[in-house]
Design a protein around this motif. Structure first.
Motif, PDB file in Angstrom:
ATOM      1  N   SER A  30       0.825  -1.195   0.000  1.00 20.99           N
ATOM      2  CA  SER A  30       0.000   0.000   0.000  1.00 20.99           C
ATOM      3  C   SER A  30       0.863   1.250   0.000  1.00 20.99           C
ATOM      4  N   THR A  31       1.912   1.167   0.771  1.00 21.24           N
ATOM      5  CA  THR A  31       2.788   2.325   0.838  1.00 21.24           C
ATOM      6  C   THR A  31       3.410   2.603  -0.521  1.00 21.24           C
ATOM      7  N   ILE A  32       3.856   1.544  -1.132  1.00 23.67           N
ATOM      8  CA  ILE A  32       4.458   1.707  -2.453  1.00 23.67           C
ATOM      9  C   ILE A  32       3.450   2.278  -3.433  1.00 23.67           C
ATOM     10  N   LEU A  33       2.294   1.702  -3.374  1.00 20.09           N
ATOM     11  CA  LEU A  33       1.257   2.172  -4.287  1.00 20.09           C
ATOM     12  C   LEU A  33       0.971   3.653  -4.085  1.00 20.09           C
ATOM     13  N   LYS A  34       0.930   3.990  -2.830  1.00 20.54           N
ATOM     14  CA  LYS A  34       0.639   5.377  -2.515  1.00 20.54           C
ATOM     15  C   LYS A  34       1.687   6.293  -3.127  1.00 20.54           C
TER      16      LYS A  34
ATOM     17  N   SER B 255      -6.194   2.550   5.849  1.00 19.28           N
ATOM     18  CA  SER B 255      -7.589   2.135   5.662  1.00 19.28           C
ATOM     19  C   SER B 255      -8.391   3.209   4.935  1.00 19.28           C
ATOM     20  N   ARG B 256      -7.859   4.410   4.970  1.00 22.89           N
ATOM     21  CA  ARG B 256      -8.567   5.478   4.252  1.00 22.89           C
ATOM     22  C   ARG B 256      -8.351   5.363   2.754  1.00 22.89           C
ATOM     23  N   GLY B 257      -7.534   4.420   2.386  1.00 18.34           N
ATOM     24  CA  GLY B 257      -7.198   4.316   0.974  1.00 18.34           C
ATOM     25  C   GLY B 257      -8.221   3.599   0.119  1.00 18.34           C
ATOM     26  N   TYR B 258      -9.241   3.084   0.738  1.00 18.93           N
ATOM     27  CA  TYR B 258     -10.264   2.423  -0.079  1.00 18.93           C
ATOM     28  C   TYR B 258     -11.017   3.469  -0.884  1.00 18.93           C
TER      29      TYR B 258
ATOM     30  N   ARG C 217      -3.993   7.933 -11.637  1.00 17.65           N
ATOM     31  CA  ARG C 217      -5.143   7.108 -11.509  1.00 17.65           C
ATOM     32  C   ARG C 217      -4.943   5.751 -10.962  1.00 17.65           C
ATOM     33  N   ILE C 218      -3.819   5.503 -10.543  1.00 17.08           N
ATOM     34  CA  ILE C 218      -3.686   4.183  -9.962  1.00 17.08           C
ATOM     35  C   ILE C 218      -4.759   4.014  -8.910  1.00 17.08           C
ATOM     36  N   SER C 219      -5.050   5.111  -8.328  1.00 15.19           N
ATOM     37  CA  SER C 219      -6.052   5.024  -7.270  1.00 15.19           C
ATOM     38  C   SER C 219      -7.360   4.493  -7.831  1.00 15.19           C
ATOM     39  N   ASP C 220      -7.600   4.840  -9.047  1.00 10.28           N
ATOM     40  CA  ASP C 220      -8.841   4.350  -9.626  1.00 10.28           C
ATOM     41  C   ASP C 220      -8.754   2.852  -9.864  1.00 10.28           C
ATOM     42  N   VAL C 221      -7.596   2.460 -10.199  1.00 15.76           N
ATOM     43  CA  VAL C 221      -7.443   1.057 -10.541  1.00 15.76           C
ATOM     44  C   VAL C 221      -7.321   0.184  -9.311  1.00 15.76           C
ATOM     45  N   ARG C 222      -6.486   0.611  -8.408  1.00 17.07           N
ATOM     46  CA  ARG C 222      -6.266  -0.248  -7.245  1.00 17.07           C
ATOM     47  C   ARG C 222      -6.463   0.494  -5.944  1.00 17.07           C
ATOM     48  N   ASN C 223      -6.825  -0.278  -4.994  1.00 16.98           N
ATOM     49  CA  ASN C 223      -7.020   0.301  -3.682  1.00 16.98           C
ATOM     50  C   ASN C 223      -5.765   0.174  -2.856  1.00 16.98           C
ATOM     51  N   THR C 224      -5.521   1.191  -2.109  1.00 13.46           N
ATOM     52  CA  THR C 224      -4.412   1.087  -1.180  1.00 13.46           C
ATOM     53  C   THR C 224      -4.925   0.726   0.202  1.00 13.46           C
ATOM     54  N   GLY C 225      -6.193   0.530   0.270  1.00 13.61           N
ATOM     55  CA  GLY C 225      -6.794   0.253   1.571  1.00 13.61           C
ATOM     56  C   GLY C 225      -6.262  -1.010   2.214  1.00 13.61           C
ATOM     57  N   CYS C 226      -6.349  -1.032   3.505  1.00 14.40           N
ATOM     58  CA  CYS C 226      -5.812  -2.165   4.243  1.00 14.40           C
ATOM     59  C   CYS C 226      -6.354  -2.114   5.659  1.00 14.40           C
TER      60      CYS C 226
END
Lengths: 613, 210
Positions: free
Chosen positions: A480-484, A576-579, A493-502
């Motif tokens: 998630s950190t990496i994704l962020k 968890s706010r990453g969803y 838009r990665i955010s659109d594609v994947r969730n960083t939520g956890c």
């Protein structure tokens, strides 16, 4: 009414539930003509005709049910009693005084009352439960028990959608313990109806008052309702916290009481212990129970669970966590006190410091009671129970297999979304004794799903100090950190594609904190070793008379560890706010307002469940 | 981060212990694995009991691993070597659904209560009930009344009487244990009294077989 109902039925996705609804609708319509039902005077209602219809429906239902259900015989037996009740009450009274709803509910209540043997009258109970559920559901949405016919229709629709709710509610109502203060109200019961039976039925329904522990968030309704009596109280007194609709018609009659009673959808727990036998009967009679999870895509359900668990997780604040080791039990505080006192006695110097520190800790401990951690735990337990309940309450073997498979798939999705809370909840629910025992059911679960379940079960193995799930959670934090960071860089838009939520399984960290708390806060300077639990402060304090370097050392490692664990949880909160899921109100509400029986109560039912099919 | 370090510590522990044991071990004796679960109300001293047991065996004075909900300890008895896999439920008492996972397939359970707290015995009884209903039918259950150090006179502080009185008489708990077929002990995790006996007797129980 019938039209409304049918139209509503159409809306429902599930054919089975639709069928059910239609049946109900028919019943209601047919019975309009019947004149004398219960009656209790007093509250004027606009929809009189509808009420009657509903009452009629009930009777018909029973007949139909007979064909379909084994319990039909029970219902037939009771019919006569119902009639008696009706005779006691005049239709006119109903029309005049009670609103449509009232009458409907009344009918159900009457039927219940009429039943002498609660244990044997499974059919009646089922009927009641249905009516109750419908009424209860309506109540949930509407504060007042009495609703206009239109309200009822809408409610019915809702009910259809949430078929599970409907079925559960009845069970709950049945399960409710018979003894309740409210019963007293029964005195007003119309003549002719057997008092005992009426009382018992009433009680059941009413019992809901005590808020269920499991569903803390849902407002518990205090429907004091009462029962049967004419006067009942519609008084409306029953305030339901959640009720959205103001009370429009308050029919005083018994009907109201019945309506009110069923309302409390959630409070299952309170009732259970008292009447296990009735539970089983009830369950048996409801062959149609269908979990709502079958109506949606696993992914959609999992997403809503992510959002819900996120909200619970965010309620946890770090201070709660720091105190976990000491707060788990109020006794804990005492315990530490005692120990410290002893230590103090032994060692003056050591005592002083310890005392201060301890006191500081203790104060906050005591004041913390209902905190975020408690809520998370409560939710966790509820969800576990819910999973087991959904499975056990499903009467048909095929459906039950489907529900299990569905849960497995939802769990897979949760893992995919790094929602370890729901993942563990589902897995624990599936492994709970009441579910695990359903051997026949499990043999029918598809191999593919069984394999998946086996793999997933690794995540809830405590072996190796929860190695698998720890590793997975650690990894998801990293990912998630990496994704962020990636998202930051690309700003899109990665955010659109994947969730960083956890979302973590908090129990692990609570366990770590408690364990860490058992480590001494001070270290004996005379020992070259780092602190062990076995090296108690007192020994160090014994040396205290000596120079400074012999005084106890603060165990920084312990406190650092505490900090590390707490920070870990805080990291999860951030993640968890990453969803980026959006709330689907319909599913969210259902997933939020879970209901479940404790495993001990389910055991009674589960046997039936497996025997039944 | 912390997790990894914890895990590594944990994993490194086992071999170290095994090595320590090695001297006692007869070559032909294969350790018998026994899954043992610790149950009891929060704060009765479950973790302390385990830590005492594990640490006493080896004087390593190793810093306890945090979150070591799962510890292993070998124990040499007359004719066999037992390797206890100890599952500590501390910190998760309120996660009701977790308990079955812990005691599933467990061959032994130590149900702990606090002799200075009557309520903790009630909780212990409910655990016993649940175990006897749902756990492995051959499970060996030991009832351990912990914290007897609090009700014993303390040498260093003879001038003062003990702070907290005993709330659970030994006889009462013992009678209960007999009635339900439990092993019974009173322990002090703090001082180490009786801790070793709990595990030894469990290991000697006939139900624990190779």
């Amino acid at each position: 009414m019938a039209e409304e109902l049918s139209s509503e039925n159409k809306q429902t996705e599930d054919p089975q539930s639709m069928r059910k609804r239609r049946r109900h609708a028919k019943f209601y319509e047919v019975k309009d003509d019947e004149p004398n039902i219960f009656v209790t005077p007093l509250e004027p209602s606009e929809n009189k005709g509808e009420v009657f219809e509903q009452g009629l429906d009930i009777e018909e239902e029973e007949e139909e049910d007979d064909d379909e259900n084994n319990s039909s015989s029970h219902r037939l037996r009771r019919f006569p009693k119902v009639f008696d009740l009706r005779s006691a009450v005049t239709i006119k009274d109903l029309e005049e005084k009670s609103g449509k709803r009232v009458s409907w509910s009344t009918f159900s209540s009457l039927g219940t009352l009429g039943i002498e043997d609660t244990g044997t009258a499974a059919g009646t109970e089922a009927i009641l439960s249905r009516t109750l559920t419908s009424s209860s559901s309506s109540k949930l949405k509407n504060k007042e028990s009495v609703k206009s016919s239109s309200d009822i229709g809408t409610e019915i629709q809702r009910e259809k959608e949430t078929s599970k709710e409907v079925e559960r509610e009845p069970v709950k109502s049945i399960m409710k313990p018979p003894s309740s203060e409210q019963v007293a109200n029964n005195s007003s019961i119309t003549p002719g109806s057997p008092k005992k039976s009426s009382e018992s039925s009433v009680k059941r329904i009413v019992i809901t008052e005590p808020p269920s522990k499991k569903l803390p968030d849902i407002p518990v309704q205090h429907t004091t309702t009462t029962t049967t009596t004419t006067t009942t109280t519609t008084s409306a007194a029953e305030p339901r916290g959640s009720s959205k609709v103001p009370i429009k018609n308050i029919p005083t009659t018994v009907q109201k009481s019945s309506l009110n009673k069923p309302l409390p959808p959630i409070p299952i727990q309170d009732n259970q212990p008292k009447r296990p036998p009735s539970i089983s009967t009830t369950v048996n009679s409801q062959s149609q129970y269908r979990s709502f999870i079958l109506n949606y895509r696993s992914e959609d359900i999992a997403k809503q669970f992510c959002l819900i668990e996120r909200d619970f997780l965010l309620k946890v604040n770090w201070e709660d966590l720091v105190q976990v080791g000491y707060t788990t039990n109020e006794e804990n505080v005492q315990k530490t006190d005692n120990e410290e006192k002893k230590e103090k006695k032994k060692d003056v110097k050591g005592k002083g410091k310890e005392k201060e520190l301890e006191e500081e800790k203790e104060k906050p401990r005591k004041r913390v009671r209902e905190n975020g951690v408690d809520k998370v735990i409560e939710r966790f337990n509820l969800a576990c129970d819910w999973v087991a309940t959904e499975i056990v309450l499903t009467r048909s073997l095929d459906d039950r297999v489907q529900v299990i498979e569905k849960f497995i798939r939802i769990a897979q999705k949760c893992l995919q979304f790094s929602n370890f809370a729901t993942l563990t909840q589902i897995l624990l629910g599936l492994q709970s004794p009441p579910v695990e025992r359903l051997r026949r059911t499990w043999t029918r679960v598809r191999n593919e799903d069984l394999r998946a379940f086996k793999e997933l079960s690794e995540y809830i193995s405590a072996f190796g100090n929860w190695k698998v799930i720890r590793e997975a959670m650690r990894k998801s934090i990293e990912d998630s950190t990496i994704l962020k960071e990636l998202m930051k860089q690309r700003k899109s838009r990665i955010s659109d594609v994947r969730n960083t939520g956890c979302i973590p399984f908090l129990g692990l960290y609570l366990s770590d904190l408690v364990f860490n708390a058992a480590v001494p806060s001070f270290i004996d300077p005379t020992s070259s070793q780092p602190s062990t639990p076995s090296s108690p402060l007192p020994s160090s304090s014994a040396d205290a008379t000596t120079p400074l370097h012999h005084q106890p050392l603060i165990n920084f490692h312990k406190h650092r560890t505490t900090a590390t664990i707490v920070k870990r949880v805080l990291t999860f909160q951030t993640l968890s706010r990453g969803y980026n899921f959006s709330i689907d109100k319909e599913i969210y509400d259902k997933c939020y307002g879970l209901k479940g029986f404790e495993a001990t109560k389910l055991v009674v039912m589960d046997l039936d469940a497996d025997d039944f099919v | 981060m912390s997790n990894t370090s914890r895990q590594s510590t944990l994993s490194s522990e086992s071999p170290a212990r095994a090595g320590g044991e090695g001297t006692n071990q007869q070559p032909n004796l294969k350790p018998v694995q026994v899954k043992l679960v610790l149950l009891g109300e929060a704060a009765v001293g479950k973790s302390s009991l385990v830590l005492r047991f594990v640490n006493n065996e080896f004087q390593e004075n190793k810093e306890p691993t945090i979150g070591a909900a799962f510890l292993t300890q070998k124990c040499r008895l007359e004719d066999k070597v037992i390797k206890f896999e100890i599952w500590d439920t501390a910190g998760q008492e309120r996660f009701h659904s977790l308990a079955p996972m812990y005691y599933r397939n467990a061959q032994a359970a130590v149900v702990v209560y606090d002799v200075t707290k009557a309520a903790s015995l009630d909780k212990a009884k409910s655990w016993v009930k649940e175990l006897q209903r749902q756990a492995n039918p051959n499970i060996v259950i030991a009832l351990a009344g912990n914290k007897i150090d609090l009700v014993q006179p303390i040498e260093e502080s003879e001038d003062e009487s003990t702070e907290s009185g005993r709330q659970v008489p030994t006889e009462e708990a013992k009678a209960y244990a007999n009635e339900f077929g439990l092993l019974f002990f009173e322990t002090s995790a703090k001082k180490g009294d009786g801790v070793r006996d709990v595990f030894t007797e469990i290991g000697m129980n006939d139900l624990i077989k190779i």
